[in-house]
Scaffold this motif. Structure first.
Motif, PDB file in Angstrom:
ATOM      1  N   VAL A  98      -3.213   6.070   4.706  1.00 29.71           N
ATOM      2  CA  VAL A  98      -3.239   5.182   3.538  1.00 29.71           C
ATOM      3  C   VAL A  98      -3.523   3.732   3.936  1.00 29.71           C
ATOM      4  O   VAL A  98      -4.142   2.976   3.193  1.00 29.71           O
TER       5      VAL A  98
ATOM      6  N   LYS B 288       3.326   6.360  -6.883  1.00 30.98           N
ATOM      7  CA  LYS B 288       2.382   7.139  -7.671  1.00 30.98           C
ATOM      8  C   LYS B 288       2.668   8.630  -7.510  1.00 30.98           C
ATOM      9  O   LYS B 288       2.669   9.384  -8.471  1.00 30.98           O
ATOM     10  N   ASP B 289       2.958   9.026  -6.256  1.00 31.34           N
ATOM     11  CA  ASP B 289       3.189  10.449  -5.996  1.00 31.34           C
ATOM     12  C   ASP B 289       4.582  10.915  -6.408  1.00 31.34           C
ATOM     13  O   ASP B 289       4.823  12.104  -6.533  1.00 31.34           O
TER      14      ASP B 289
ATOM     15  N   ASN C 204       3.014   1.582  -3.277  1.00 30.37           N
ATOM     16  CA  ASN C 204       2.229   1.981  -4.448  1.00 30.37           C
ATOM     17  C   ASN C 204       1.882   3.460  -4.403  1.00 30.37           C
ATOM     18  O   ASN C 204       2.004   4.177  -5.394  1.00 30.37           O
ATOM     19  N   ARG C 205       1.456   3.878  -3.226  1.00 27.97           N
ATOM     20  CA  ARG C 205       1.057   5.267  -3.111  1.00 27.97           C
ATOM     21  C   ARG C 205       2.254   6.199  -3.294  1.00 27.97           C
ATOM     22  O   ARG C 205       2.176   7.214  -3.993  1.00 27.97           O
TER      23      ARG C 205
ATOM     24  N   ARG D 182       0.835  -1.199   0.000  1.00 25.37           N
ATOM     25  CA  ARG D 182       0.000   0.000   0.000  1.00 25.37           C
ATOM     26  C   ARG D 182       0.866   1.243   0.000  1.00 25.37           C
ATOM     27  O   ARG D 182       0.701   2.162  -0.783  1.00 25.37           O
ATOM     28  N   TRP D 183       1.814   1.248   0.936  1.00 24.72           N
ATOM     29  CA  TRP D 183       2.689   2.414   1.076  1.00 24.72           C
ATOM     30  C   TRP D 183       3.516   2.622  -0.189  1.00 24.72           C
ATOM     31  O   TRP D 183       3.638   3.732  -0.699  1.00 24.72           O
TER      32      TRP D 183
END
Lengths: 304, 304, 462
Positions: free
Chosen positions: C369, C75-76, C71-72, C68-69
Motif C-alpha cells: 500500500v 476502508k476494508d 485509510n486503507r 495511507r495505512w
C-alpha cells in the motif's frame, strides 16, 4: 567654513555681498535638504528591504526559486502562491480563523478589563491599594518563561491544552501589568473635580467609570487595543508551548513556523506569500492607528 | 457598627471589586506557577500532572547541577556566555544607533512623520515572518542575499559558521531599531527649547549641545531602556528558533541562548528546568539591581 | 504635508511595482514535478464500534505514510475507525501527552529512543505477550534480527515494545552526473572502504568542493566507531571510550573533516559536515560540487526531487565495506522506526484491533500500500529481494534497490542501541553526552574530549 569668511569682506561691497551670501545660504540650505532626503530615503530603503524581498519572492514562479534571484527573467508573475494559500480548506485559513478569534477577544477584552482595574487603582480608595499595585507592577519583572512551563500542568488540569483558552483567558484577568500601569497613569491625569461633580449628581463609581472615564481615556484605550491585537497576532510562545503539532487550534504564528520555516516540503515563494498575508493586517492597522501608537509609546516610556 | 466604618468597609469592597480580576490573574497565572516551579526545582522529576507527586527530592541538587555536572555546566555556561555576549553588544549598539536615528529624525523637515512610520514598520513584522524570511534568504545554496553579497565580493557565511552566527543574528535584530527610536523621539520632544537657545547664545556647537543637554535629559529613558532590554534580551528564544529552524541553537551552539536550555529540559528534566528559570530570575534581578545601584548618572528633572 | 506623504508613498509603491511587474500574470503552479504528493482525505467510518487514535511524527512524509495505512484499513474494516489524532516532534512529546492525560492508542517511536518510554515510563505494552497479542512470536520472526534487537529496552530485556516499520541501513547517495563528468566509474554495491577513499580522492582531484557530505549523526559516528573496533560502553555499563581503537576513529574523523587537504594522508579533508543540503545543491558541474552524501532510505524522495529539479541523476550504493583486520566484513548501522501500542489501550476490543492493524501494516500486503511513497524499505526479511518497493520510481528515475538491503558479501548490519547496557533511566541522557563527545572531537584534542565524557558519565551515574 566658508561662512566664517563673510564678516571680513570690505564694507563698500556690503550690499552686493549680502545678496551673494543670501543666495549662497539658500543654496547651502537646499543642498543640505537634498542630502537629508537622500539619507532618509536610503535609510527607508534599508528598513523596508525585508518587506520588499518578501513581496518579490512571493510572486516568483516556482522554477526561479532555486536560482537565487529576486526577479524572474521570464516576465511571469505568479499569484498562484496566494491563491493556493487562500483557497478553501487550506490549513492557512484555519490558522487565520483561530488567530482572528483570539485577536478579536483580546482586542476588545484587554482594554476593558485593564481600564477597570486601572480605574480601581487610580481613583478608588481602599486599604492596601499601594501594596496590591506594587505587587502587580512587580510581576512585570518576572521572566515569562518561569510561569510558561509550569502553567502547562495547570492547563492540563483545566483541560485547556490544544484549545484556544491559554491564548486569551489569562489576558482577561487584568490585561497585563503594563497596560494597567499605562491606563492608571493616564487616568491620574484626569482631574478629580470632574468625578466629585459626578458624585454630587448621584452617580455611583461604575457609572462614573463607564460614562466619564472611558470616553476620556479613548486615546489610551485605542493604544492598548492595537497593542493587544498585535500581541495576539504575533504571539508565538504561548501556542508553541500549549498546542501540540497538528492541533486544530494552531494560530498563524505557530502555523507559519511549522509549515514554512526551513521546511524542504514547501517552496520559498509560498512561504513568503504566507508571510506577506500574515504581515498585511499588522501594517494596515499600524497605518490607520499610527498616531495613537506612536503617541502612546511616548506615554509608555516616560513617567515611571 | 458605626456608619463611618460601614462606609469604609463598603468603599474597600468596592475598590477591591474593581481590581479583583488582576488579583485573581496574579494569583492563578503568576503566583501559582512560580511557587509550583519553585517547589519542583528541588525535585528530580520529569513533567508530571499536578498532584501525582515527584520522583525524588534532591534539595539544591538541581541548582548545583549547573555548576558541578560537566554535561549541564557546559550547556549552562555556553548559554550564559552567548546570552551575555548578545546583551553586552546588542543593547549598547541598538541604544546608540536608535538614539542617533532619533536625533536625525527630530529635524523639522517636511514628511518626517512619514519616514518615522516607515522606520517603525519593521518592528511590526511578526517575529515568525522575520525568521522565516531571513532563514530563506541567507541559505548558503539558495539564498538571495548570499548570492547578492557574493556578487559584490563579500563571502558572508551567515549561520553556516559559528563565528558569524552571532553577528548575523544581531544584524537582523537591528531592523527593529524603530521601536527604541520612537521612545527616544518622545523623550527628545520633552527637552525644553530654551535650553538649546541659551546654549547657542553661550556659543556651544551642535555636538556639544547633544552631549551636554540632550543626553543628560534623556538619561531616565536610557535607564528605562537598559532595564527593559536586559529583561527582554535575557529571554531571547523565539526570535532565534524561528530564524534558525532545524539548526535550533545554531552551529556549535553559537546561538544557544539561555532559554533554549530551559525549553530543552522542560519535559524530561522538569525539576532542572525550573531551577534554571529561577537562576535566570536571579540573574535578571541582580543585573537590574546593579544598573539601578550605579544609576547616579541619571539626571531627573524636577517633575520626575 | 498630506500631499507630500501621498506623493512619497505612491512613488515608493510605483518603484516597487515597476521593479517587479514585468508583464503577464500567471496563476499556474509552475513546475509540476515540485509539488509533493497531496495528502489523501481521511476515510472515516462513522459510528464504528471501535475507535482507535494514532500519534506519529509531525513531518508530512510520516503523516502521509500512516494515513495511507489508516485509510486503507478503515476502508476494508467498516467496524473500526482509526484516526490520526496526535503529532509529535520527538519522543519527549509523549510525556507531554501523558501529563495532559491524552495519549493515543498507537504511538510512533524511534527504534533507538524508545527505551526510557517502554522500560521506565511504561508507556508501551509488551507485544511479545502471546496472550494479549496472539500470533506474536510468529509475526516477529519475520523481521530482521537487528531490528528485533532494537525493540528491547536493555540488554536483559526480552520484551518487544513496538513493531519495527522500516529497515534503514546507511547508504551512500551518489550524483551520477557528476561522476560521469569526472570520469569516475560508479562503484558496485560491494565496494570496500579503500575503494571508497580512492573514489573520494579522485573526485577531489577533479575539483569537487568536497567528495562527500558526511552527516553529524549518531548512527554514522557509531558505525565508524564500530568499524574501527571501538565502543562506548562495556557490557557491564562501564565506560569503554578511552581505547586505541576510539583514538584511531577520532583521528580519522578529525582528518576527514579537516579543511585543508594534504597529499600525505589520503583521508584528509574529504568530507564536509552537513545534512544533505550541499549534495542537493549541485552547481551543474563537478567543480565545486559535493557528489556524495551518506544518509538513509527515508530521505530518498527528497534527493530524487532535488535531482529532478537540478536536472542531474541520482544513484544509491551500499555503505562501503570497511574490511576488518581479520578479513571479515565491516559494519553498517541499521535501525528503524516503529509503532507501539500505548498503555491507554486497555479495552479488549481496542487491543484486538490495534494489534490487527499493526500486523496488517507491517505485512507484505501493508507494505504494498505504501511502496510508491518510496521512503520505506520493508522490515520483513521476506521482502528483501521482492515486493514493489524495489520498483519505486520518481517520474521515471530509479535507483538501485539492492543498495538498501544486506548483501551476501557486503558490510554487515549491526544494531545501534549502544546504550543498552545502562539502566533505562540513564540511557537517553547518555546518548546526549555521546553526541557532545563527537562535537568535542572536532574542536578539542582526543584526550580532552574523553576526559569531558568521562566526567559527564560519572556525574550521570551518581
Amino acid at each position: 567654513m566658508q561662512e566664517e569668511n563673510i564678516p571680513v569682506l570690505p564694507s563698500q561691497e556690503g550690499a552686493e555681498a549680502a545678496a551673494r551670501t543670501k543666495k549662497r545660504a539658500a543654496t547651502v540650505k537646499i543642498v543640505r535638504l537634498a542630502v537629508d532626503y537622500l539619507f532618509l530615503i536610503a535609510l527607508a530603503a534599508v528598513f523596508l528591504f525585508p518587506f520588499f524581498v518578501m513581496i518579490c519572492l512571493s510572486i516568483l514562479p516556482d522554477k526561479d526559486i532555486y536560482r537565487q534571484v529576486l526577479f524572474t527573467s521570464s516576465g511571469v508573475i505568479n499569484f498562484g502562491t496566494y491563491t493556493k494559500i487562500l483557497s478553501g480548506g487550506s490549513k492557512y485559513l484555519s490558522y487565520l480563523g483561530n488567530t482572528l478569534i483570539v485577536a478579536a477577544i483580546t482586542t476588545v477584552g484587554i482594554p476593558l478589563v485593564s481600564s477597570l482595574c486601572a480605574y480601581g487603582f487610580a481613583k478608588m480608595e481602599f486599604a492596601g491599594k499601594e501594596v496590591v499595585f506594587g505587587i502587580v507592577l512587580a510581576t512585570m519583572m518576572i521572566p515569562a518563561v518561569i510561569s510558561l512551563v509550569p502553567l502547562y500542568t495547570l492547563y492540563a488540569r483545566f483541560g485547556w491544552l490544544d484549545t484556544l483558552f491559554p491564548m486569551w483567558v489569562p489576558s482577561l484577568f487584568g490585561g497585563g501589568a503594563t497596560n494597567i500601569f499605562l491606563m492608571r497613569q493616564f487616568m491620574r491625569g484626569i482631574p478629580n473635580d470632574m468625578i466629585k461633580a459626578a458624585q454630587l449628581d448621584g452617580a455611583n463609581s461604575f457609572v462614573i467609570y463607564f460614562r466619564l472615564m472611558l470616553p476620556l481615556c479613548l486615546p489610551i484605550l485605542l493604544y492598548v487595543a492595537v497593542q493587544s491585537f498585535l500581541g495576539a497576532w504575533n504571539d508565538f510562545m504561548t501556542p508553541f508551548t500549549y498546542l501540540s503539532v497538528g492541533s486544530k487550534h494552531i494560530t498563524l504564528a505557530l502555523g507559519v513556523y511549522y509549515d514554512y520555516t526551513n521546511s524542504s516540503q514547501t517552496l520559498a515563494n509560498e512561504a513568503m506569500a504566507a508571510g506577506v498575508i500574515m504581515t498585511l493586517p499588522c501594517a494596515v492597522i499600524f497605518f490607520c492607528f499610527q498616531k495613537y501608537l506612536i503617541d502612546g509609546v511616548a506615554v509608555t516610556g516616560m513617567k515611571d | 457598627m458605626t456608619s463611618s466604618t460601614k462606609k469604609k468597609l463598603r468603599r474597600n469592597i468596592e475598590g477591591y471589586l474593581y481590581v479583583l480580576p488582576v488579583i485573581l490573574g496574579v494569583l492563578i497565572f503568576t503566583a501559582f506557577p512560580v511557587i509550583y516551579a519553585f517547589v519542583c526545582s528541588f525535585f528530580e522529576t520529569p513533567l508530571k500532572p499536578i498532584g501525582e507527586g515527584f520522583d525524588h527530592f534532591v534539595g539544591l541538587g538541581n541548582y548545583f547541577k549547573s555548576f558541578s555536572d560537566a554535561y549541564y555546566s557546559r550547556k549552562f555556561f555556553t548559554s550564559l556566555g552567548v546570552t551575555f555576549l548578545y546583551a553586552a553588544t546588542y543593547i549598547p549598539i541598538s541604544l546608540v544607533l536608535s538614539f542617533l536615528l532619533a536625533v536625525f529624525l527630530n529635524k523639522q523637515v517636511k514628511g518626517m512623520r512619514f519616514f518615522r512610520v516607515l522606520y517603525y514598520l519593521p518592528v511590526l513584522l511578526p517575529a515568525v515572518c522575520t525568521g522565516m524570511l531571513w532563514n530563506r534568504i541567507t541559505d548558503p545554496y539558495y539564498g538571495v542575499i548570499t548570492k547578492a553579497l557574493q556578487n559584490i565580493g563579500i563571502n558572508w557565511s551567515w549561520f553556516e559558521l559559528p563565528q558569524t552566527s552571532m553577528v548575523s543574528f544581531e544584524f537582523i535584530s537591528l531592523f527593529t531599531l524603530g521601536g527604541n527610536m520612537i521612545l527616544w523621539l518622545a523623550q527628545l520632544k520633552n527637552v525644553p527649547k530654551s535650553l538649546y537657545e541659551s546654549a547657542t547664545l553661550d556659543g556651544a556647537g551642535k555636538f556639544r549641545q547633544l552631549v551636554s543637554i540632550t543626553v543628560p535629559i534623556c538619561t531616565p529613558m536610557i535607564l528605562y531602556n537598559v532595564i527593559m532590554s536586559i529583561i527582554g534580551v535575557m529571554q531571547t528564544y523565539s526570535q532565534v528558533l524561528t530564524l534558525t529552524g532545524s539548526k535550533g541553537s545554531g552551529l556549535e551552539d553559537s546561538l544557544l541562548f539561555y532559554v533554549f536550555n530551559i525549553y530543552d529540559n522542560r519535559v524530561t528534566h522538569f525539576g532542572y528546568a525550573c531551577a534554571l528559570s529561577f537562576i535566570l530570575f536571579a540573574i535578571i534581578g541582580a543585573l537590574t539591581a546593579v544598573v539601578m545601584k550605579t544609576s547616579k548618572w541619571v539626571y531627573y528633572t524636577e517633575e520626575g | 504635508m498630506k500631499k507630500f506623504c501621498v506623493l512619497l508613498m505612491s512613488s515608493i509603491m510605483a518603484a516597487t511595482l515597476a521593479l517587479s511587474c514585468a508583464c503577464s500574470i500567471d496563476t499556474g503552479g509552475g513546475n509540476e514535478n515540485n509539488t509533493p504528493e497531496p495528502e489523501e482525505p481521511p476515510v472515516v467510518n462513522e459510528g464504528a464500534e471501535v475507535e482507535l487514535t494514532v500519534g506519529t511524527l509531525s513531518y508530512s512524509d510520516e503523516r502521509t505514510l500512516i494515513n495511507r495505512w489508516i485509510n486503507r484499513f478503515n476502508k476494508d474494516h467498516p467496524e473500526v475507525n482509526i484516526k490520526l489524532t496526535h503529532q509529535m516532534q520527538g519522543m519527549p512529546d509523549t510525556t507531554l501527552w501523558e501529563s495532559a492525560g491524552n495519549m493515543p492508542d498507537i504511538m510512533w517511536t524511534a527504534g533507538d529512543q524508545h527505551s526510557p518510554y517502554s522500560g521506565y515510563y511504561h508507556y508501551f505494552q509488551d507485544l511479545s505477550d502471546e496472550e494479549k497479542f496472539p500470533g506474536s512470536a510468529e509475526f516477529f520472526s519475520g523481521f530482521y534480527d537487528s531490528l528485533i534487537d532494537s525493540t528491547h529496552f536493555d540488554n536483559t530485556d526480552k520484551g518487544i515494545w513496538f513493531v519495527p516499520r522500516d529497515y534503514n541501513r546507511l547508504v551512500i547517495y551518489i550524483n551520477k552526473t557528476a561522476f560521469a563528468e569526472a570520469g569516475v566509474d560508479l562503484p558496485s554495491n560491494n565496494w570496500t572502504w579503500t575503494e571508497f577513499i580512492d573514489i573520494c580522492n579522485r573526485l577531489m582531484d577533479k575539483g569537487a568542493k568536497k567528495a562527500i557530505e558526511w552527516k553529524q549523526w549518531r548512527p554514522v559516528y557509531t558505525t565508524m566507531l564500530r568499524n574501527f573496533g571501538g565502543k562506548y560502553l562495556n557490557d557491564d555499563g562501564s565506560l569503554a571510550i578511552d581505547s586505541e581503537e576510539t583514538a584511531a576513529c577520532v583521528d580519522f574523523y578529525q582528518k576527514f573533516y579537516n579543511t585543508t587537504r594534504s597529499d600525505t594522508d589520503n583521508v584528509v579533508g574529504l568530507a564536509i559536515p552537513g545534512e544533505g543540503t550541499a549534495f542537493k545543491a549541485y552547481p551543474g558541474s563537478v567543480i565545486g560540487s559535493v557528489p556524495m552524501v551518506v544518509d538513509v532510505r527515508p530521505q530518498l524522495p527528497a534527493y530524487m526531487a532535488a535531482a529532478s529539479n537540478g536536472e542531474w541523476e541520482l544513484e544509491a550504493r551500499s555503505f562501503p565495506n570497511y574490511v576488518q583486520p581479520d578479513g571479515s566484513a565491516g559494519y553498517v548501522g541499521a535501525g528503524c522506526s516503529g509503532y507501539g501500542i500505548s498503555k491507554v489501550c486497555t479495552d479488549e476490543k481496542k487491543l484486538e484491533w490495534a494489534w490487527k492493524f499493526l500486523k496488517w501494516c507491517m505485512s507484505e500486503e501493508g507494505y504494498e500500500v505504501v511502496s510508491n511513497l518510496g521512503n520505506i524499505v520493508p522490515a520483513l526479511t521476506s521482502l528483501r529481494d521482492s515486493g514493489s518497493w524495489r520498483e519505486y520510481d520518481y517520474y521515471g528515475a530509479t535507483v538501485d534497490a539492492a543498495a538498501f538491503v544486506d548483501l551476501d558479501n557486503g558490510a554487515q548490519s549491526i544494531f545501534l542501541n549502544y546504550q543498552n547496557s545502562l539502566p533505562v533511566s540513564k540511557q537517553d541522557d547518555f546518548i546526549l553526552r555521546v553526541d557532545d563527545f563527537w562535537k568535542d572531537v572536532r574542536t578539542k584534542s582526543y584526550a580532552d574530549a574523553v576526559e569531558t565524557l568521562r566526567q559527564a558519565y560519572s556525574a550521570l551515574m551518581k
